[in-house]
Design an enzyme around this catalytic site. Structure first.
Site, PDB file in Angstrom:
ATOM      1  N   GLU A  18       0.827  -1.207   0.000  1.00  0.00           N
ATOM      2  CA  GLU A  18       0.000   0.000   0.000  1.00  0.00           C
ATOM      3  C   GLU A  18       0.869   1.268   0.000  1.00  0.00           C
ATOM      4  O   GLU A  18       0.564   2.248  -0.691  1.00  0.00           O
ATOM      5  CB  GLU A  18      -0.913   0.016   1.234  1.00  0.00           C
ATOM      6  CG  GLU A  18      -1.882  -1.154   1.287  1.00  0.00           C
ATOM      7  CD  GLU A  18      -1.345  -2.341   2.073  1.00  0.00           C
ATOM      8  OE1 GLU A  18      -2.152  -3.025   2.726  1.00  0.00           O
ATOM      9  OE2 GLU A  18      -0.115  -2.583   2.033  1.00  0.00           O
TER      10      GLU A  18
ATOM     11  N   THR B 154      19.888 -39.712  -0.498  1.00  0.00           N
ATOM     12  CA  THR B 154      20.160 -38.817  -1.623  1.00  0.00           C
ATOM     13  C   THR B 154      21.447 -38.050  -1.401  1.00  0.00           C
ATOM     14  O   THR B 154      22.249 -37.865  -2.327  1.00  0.00           O
ATOM     15  CB  THR B 154      18.986 -37.845  -1.812  1.00  0.00           C
ATOM     16  OG1 THR B 154      17.803 -38.586  -2.116  1.00  0.00           O
ATOM     17  CG2 THR B 154      19.265 -36.854  -2.932  1.00  0.00           C
TER      18      THR B 154
END
Length: 363
Positions: free
Chosen positions: A58, A205
């Protein structure tokens, strides 16, 4: 007349959404917010919350209004994607600006889920005699602030699962690092990393692929790295591998026997039951609002089975994963999509296809 007004409201609200997304990855823990100031169908100013600690949308919109147009503010409508804040933190309350400049009307998409705002901003504006319209394109507005909604309502981050598979539905070959998607997809994933507060993978991983888990192919910062080590293997491995400067949280079942790199913080792996839920609460306590999971099939399946996901981004390569007869038993199948996964969109990058799935947020 009413239909015309509704179309106009939606038009300018969509512009708010567009503006807000320009700051993706820069505002957390604050939400993405865009604002547009309109007088008799003409945009006088527009802005967006550009970074955490900076001016809100704003304020940015008001600052962009030309000096000669300031006189039109009392007869203008302020469109904003999120309820204006009414609390003083890093910046003054936006409701103060709106009242001071005597805006005629404020149109918002959704209420702020922050417990200190959540409707109070609207009531303050109405008490000042300002007309407030809410609920314009509310579903899209809720999607835009999903990380904040989930943080306050479920005490966890927004969880995005990223998965890449071959054309024949496999993520890789056990024990081997196997690239699946192409260079452009890799660059896109680095953009997603930049837009996330943290990135998570598992020990399997990490051991096989040795990923840096950093953003190197897109502008912006790297996320916090989170390593899940239920078997207690990584505390011995991390000191032996070069580590990036990105802060790293190592959740491990075994305390380190040797000093860890300075960027790594050891934390005990949560006890069962509900270990992942407890871990997500710990991340929320650290103000992590958006989590990207780039794990293998085991980690992805764990999140899916626990119901801890909000979005799935599935990349599929054009080619099948070639393998020898002896490797057939080592192929890693892609976890199945849950029945509540709702397809949103698809797009192509070179020879890769990406499908985006989301779980419908509660109203």
């Amino acid at each position: 007349m009413r239909a015309t007004r509704e179309r106009e409201q939606e038009q300018f609200m969509r512009r708010c959404f567009e503006l807000s997304r320009l700051a993706a990855g820069s505002t957390s823990p604050n939400p993405l917010v865009g604002a547009v100031i309109v007088h008799q169908g003409r945009i006088l100013g527009e802005g967006w919350h550009k970074k955490y600690g900076g001016a809100h949308a704003e304020v940015e919109a008001f600052r962009s209004v030309a000096a000669e147009d300031r006189r039109h503010i009392p007869e203008s409508t302020l469109y904003v994607s999120l309820e204006p804040c009414c609390i003083h933190r890093n910046t003054p309350a936006c409701t103060d600006l709106i009242r001071r400049e005597r805006f005629k009307r404020v149109v918002i998409s959704v209420r702020d889920p922050h417990p200190e705002v959540s409707g109070r901003g609207i009531e303050i504006l109405k008490s000042a005699g300002i007309e407030v319209v809410e609920g314009v394109l509310a579903e899209e507005g809720r999607e835009l602030i999903a990380p904040q909604r989930i943080y306050y309502e479920e005490n966890r981050p927004y969880i995005l699962l990223k998965c890449a598979q071959s054309a024949n539905g496999f993520m890789g070959i056990r024990g081997r690092r196997v690239p699946i998607t192409g260079a452009l997809s890799q660059r896109l994933v680095h953009r997603w990393r930049k837009e996330s507060d943290a990135i998570l993978t598992g020990s399997g991983t990490f051991i096989v692929d040795n990923p840096l888990l950093t953003n190197r192919l897109w502008f912006g910062e790297s996320p916090v790295r989170i390593l899940l080590d239920r078997r207690g293997r990584l505390a011995q491995i991390l000191p032996k591998r070069p580590q990036p400067h990105s802060p790293t949280l190592l959740f491990s079942s075994r305390p380190p026997a040797v000093p860890l790199p300075s960027s790594v913080e050891w934390l005990p792996y949560p006890e069962e039951p509900h270990a992942l839920q407890k871990l997500m609460q710990e991340l929320a306590a650290r103000n992590i609002r958006r989590l990207l999971v780039e794990g293998g099939a085991e980690i992805l399946r764990s999140f899916l089975q626990a119901g801890l996901w909000d979005e799935i981004r599935l990349g599929t390569a054009a080619s099948s994963l070639a393998h020898t007869a002896s490797e057939k038993e080592l192929l890693i199948p892609t976890p199945q999509l849950p029945p509540e996964a709702r397809w949103e969109q698809s797009f192509s990058l070179e020879n890769d296809r990406w499908d985006i799935y989301k779980r419908k947020l509660p109203v």
